[in-house]
Write an enzyme that holds these catalytic residues in place. Structure first.
Site, PDB file in Angstrom:
ATOM      1  N   LYS A  26     -10.672  -0.360  10.415  1.00 51.97           N
ATOM      2  CA  LYS A  26     -10.851  -1.341   9.824  1.00 51.97           C
ATOM      3  C   LYS A  26     -10.900  -2.629  10.608  1.00 51.97           C
ATOM      4  CE  LYS A  26      -7.450  -0.121   6.372  1.00 51.97           C
ATOM      5  NZ  LYS A  26      -7.956   0.255   5.151  1.00 51.97           N
TER       6      LYS A  26
ATOM      7  N   ASP B 221       2.971  -4.653   8.214  1.00 57.07           N
ATOM      8  CA  ASP B 221       1.769  -3.750   7.916  1.00 57.07           C
ATOM      9  C   ASP B 221       0.663  -4.758   7.978  1.00 57.07           C
ATOM     10  OD1 ASP B 221      -0.497  -2.439   7.083  1.00 57.07           O
ATOM     11  OD2 ASP B 221       0.493  -2.048   4.985  1.00 57.07           O
TER      12      ASP B 221
ATOM     13  N   CYS C 240      -4.835   2.393  -3.662  1.00 57.75           N
ATOM     14  CA  CYS C 240      -3.500   2.982  -3.034  1.00 57.75           C
ATOM     15  C   CYS C 240      -2.547   1.653  -3.214  1.00 57.75           C
ATOM     16  CB  CYS C 240      -3.630   3.407  -1.348  1.00 57.75           C
ATOM     17  SG  CYS C 240      -4.815   4.480  -1.266  1.00 57.75           S
TER      18      CYS C 240
ATOM     19  N   GLN D 102      -4.719  -5.487   7.055  1.00 55.92           N
ATOM     20  CA  GLN D 102      -5.715  -6.244   6.527  1.00 55.92           C
ATOM     21  C   GLN D 102      -5.754  -7.738   7.298  1.00 55.92           C
ATOM     22  OE1 GLN D 102      -8.123  -5.264   4.480  1.00 55.92           O
ATOM     23  NE2 GLN D 102      -7.317  -3.373   3.814  1.00 55.92           N
TER      24      GLN D 102
ATOM     25  N   HIS E 186       0.876  -1.116  -0.085  1.00 58.46           N
ATOM     26  CA  HIS E 186      -0.136   0.124   0.127  1.00 58.46           C
ATOM     27  C   HIS E 186       0.877   1.066   0.082  1.00 58.46           C
ATOM     28  CE1 HIS E 186      -2.813   2.881   1.575  1.00 58.46           C
ATOM     29  NE2 HIS E 186      -3.849   2.243   1.378  1.00 58.46           N
TER      30      HIS E 186
HETATM   31  N1  7TS Z   1      -1.768  -0.658   4.544  1.00 55.65           N
HETATM   32  C1  7TS Z   1      -2.904  -1.664   4.037  1.00 55.65           C
HETATM   33  C2  7TS Z   1      -2.738  -3.048   3.720  1.00 55.65           C
HETATM   34  C3  7TS Z   1      -4.086  -0.961   3.786  1.00 55.65           C
HETATM   35  O1  7TS Z   1      -4.973  -1.885   3.235  1.00 55.65           O
HETATM   36  C4  7TS Z   1      -4.338   0.360   4.159  1.00 55.65           C
HETATM   37  C5  7TS Z   1      -5.630   0.791   3.935  1.00 55.65           C
HETATM   38  C6  7TS Z   1      -3.343   1.035   4.665  1.00 55.65           C
HETATM   39  C7  7TS Z   1      -1.810   0.486   4.929  1.00 55.65           C
HETATM   40  C8  7TS Z   1      -3.549   2.424   5.209  1.00 55.65           C
HETATM   41  O2  7TS Z   1      -4.434   2.415   6.383  1.00 55.65           O
HETATM   42  P1  7TS Z   1      -4.702   3.970   6.949  1.00 55.65           P
HETATM   43  O3  7TS Z   1      -5.878   3.596   7.846  1.00 55.65           O
HETATM   44  O4  7TS Z   1      -3.575   4.464   7.622  1.00 55.65           O
HETATM   45  O5  7TS Z   1      -5.340   4.761   5.839  1.00 55.65           O
HETATM   46  N2  7TS Z   1      -6.368   0.455   2.860  1.00 55.65           N
HETATM   47  C9  7TS Z   1      -7.313   0.894   2.222  1.00 55.65           C
HETATM   48  C10 7TS Z   1      -7.767   0.451   1.144  1.00 55.65           C
HETATM   49  O6  7TS Z   1      -7.598  -0.714   0.755  1.00 55.65           O
HETATM   50  N3  7TS Z   1      -9.029   1.220   0.678  1.00 55.65           N
HETATM   51  O7  7TS Z   1      -9.078   2.038   1.485  1.00 55.65           O
HETATM   52  C11 7TS Z   1      -7.941   1.989   2.269  1.00 55.65           C
END
Ligand code: 7TS
Length: 416
Positions: free
Chosen positions: A231, A205, A370, A208, A128
């Site tokens: 999430k 990371d 992303c 997910q 990401h």
């Molecule tokens: N890493 C992964 C694997 C992610 O899926 C996401 C967010 C992030 C980092 C960043 O998370 P944040 O909360 O710091 O923004 N993924 C997604 C997505 O797949 N669609 O919208 C956000």
């Protein structure tokens, strides 16, 4: 809870999510955009309401009753996070705004102090942007070199290529546990073991994975792990960084200000003990309390049960998608994948598809999620993505598949 009971997770939990009980364009909402953000159960909404109605004040600052209640609630939630990922100590959990901020914290605090020109950082091409841009910036600041693990033939993590990149120049490995685009579950324990053999540090990371399966930081043996609350049923604005205690101790602060200090003089300061050293300023108190309530809720369902149920849903989703000739599914084609499916269809642009499905009450995501470099590699400008959580049902997936087939037929007709 037994496995058979786990099959009823959606039925059990549905009423806990009032937002799901509504119509969009006259059709029952089917929410399949959980990889972007999950919905929030009443238990979390109630915890926020209760906190603001009874306990709110600033934390760690006052001796009055409300301040100590707020501090207890905020710090109590940290204990829950620590137990949830099996951290050895509550001091190893640093609250952040989200996973992105947690990664930036490590890139600045640890990266600036430890990387120099010629040092190597290993990432994968499926990261990401959150786990890519902070390292690009770090490489620009320090002269460190980024190396990228390619995709395997099955569009998963290529362990052999990873092994070939590791050397005594490798100082850091930062890898996603579950890809938000491919759905592959990466062999993080093996990735960490191999990196440690070279003396490199590893950041996982887990955005997910933590919401969907049991994650044990001591079993993985990672040096840092990051996740976002939003999430995993918690509010937005709260996430966390796990880091091994000695390592966090050795890192200089990231942001400076109130809360993170021990003694302050005009020309210098000493810093608070962990985890407060990394929590400058008034934190997201209610959001942390909400994260604690979300963890209680997930624990009441059981992470093993959530994972088992989502695997059933995913197997069904993948099988149904594979039966549509126009659909090209990305990531591993078997059932060894997490509960999300990114795909393209010949005739319908993902954005058009998402718009049409919205008319049928179905929320999916379209775009590059992303992961632009990954999309270039799999030669897709954008993809459509359906992603499940434990409150989704097989019937919802079936309704999504029917609507998808109709959209493909409709556009096929236009372009024929
Ligand atoms: N890493 C992964 C694997 C992610 O899926 C996401 C967010 C992030 C980092 C960043 O998370 P944040 O909360 O710091 O923004 N993924 C997604 C997505 O797949 N669609 O919208 C956000």
């Amino acid at each position: 809870m037994t496995f058979t009971q786990a099959r009823t997770l959606a039925a059990q939990t549905r009423a806990d999510f009032p937002i799901l009980d509504q119509e969009i364009h006259g059709k029952p909402l089917i929410y399949l955009d959980n990889a972007a953000s999950s919905q929030k159960p009443l238990a979390v909404l109630d915890a926020l309401q209760y906190y603001y109605t009874h306990d709110h004040a600033n934390v760690h600052r006052g001796v009055h009753t409300l301040s100590s209640r707020a501090t207890d609630a905020y710090e109590g939630a940290r204990d829950k996070v620590a137990a949830f990922v099996n951290a050895a100590s509550r001091q190893e959990i640093v609250y952040t705004r989200n996973a992105t901020e947690a990664i930036n914290l490590v890139a600045y605090a640890w990266g600036n102090a430890n990387l120099k020109s010629g040092d190597e950082v290993i990432l994968s091409v499926m990261e990401h942007h959150s786990n890519l841009i902070p390292w690009q910036l770090l490489a620009q600041r320090t002269g460190a070199v980024l190396k990228f693990v390619q995709l395997s033939e099955t569009q998963g993590f290529d362990l052999e290529h990873y092994k070939s990149l590791l050397s005594d120049r490798t100082k850091l490995v930062a890898i996603v546990h579950v890809s938000n685009t491919l759905g592959c579950i990466n062999p993080v324990e093996e990735i960490v073991r191999l990196a440690h053999q070279q003396g490199a540090r590893v950041l996982i990371d887990a955005c997910q994975s933590v919401p969907h399966m049991p994650v044990d930081v001591q079993a993985i043996d990672c040096d840092w792990l990051v996740a976002s609350g939003h999430k995993m049923c918690a509010p937005t604005g709260i996430g966390f960084l796990y880091g091994k205690l000695d390592l966090l101790r050795s890192m200089p602060p990231f942001l400076g200000g109130g809360e993170m200090i021990a003694d302050v003089f005009l020309d210098h300061a000493t810093y608070a003990d962990l985890p407060h050293k990394f929590e400058a300023g008034t934190p997201a108190i209610a959001e942390a309390v909400g994260l604690g309530a979300a963890i209680d809720y997930l624990n009441s369902l059981g992470m093993e049960n959530i994972h088992a149920y989502e695997q059933e849903l995913t197997t069904h989703l993948v099988q149904q998608l594979q039966q549509i000739p126009e659909v090209r599914l990305y990531g591993p084609q078997g059932s060894d994948r997490a509960g999300l499916a990114s795909f393209t269809t010949g005739a319908v642009h993902p954005h058009d598809l998402s718009t049409i499905l919205d008319q049928a009450g179905i929320a999916i995501r379209a775009g590059h999620h992303c992961t632009q470099p990954l999309h270039r590699i799999v030669k897709a400008q954008s993809t459509a993505r359906a992603s499940v959580y434990f409150y989704n049902t097989q019937a919802e997936i079936d309704a999504f598949i029917v609507a998808l087939r109709e959209a493909i037929e409709f556009f096929g007709g236009i372009f024929a």
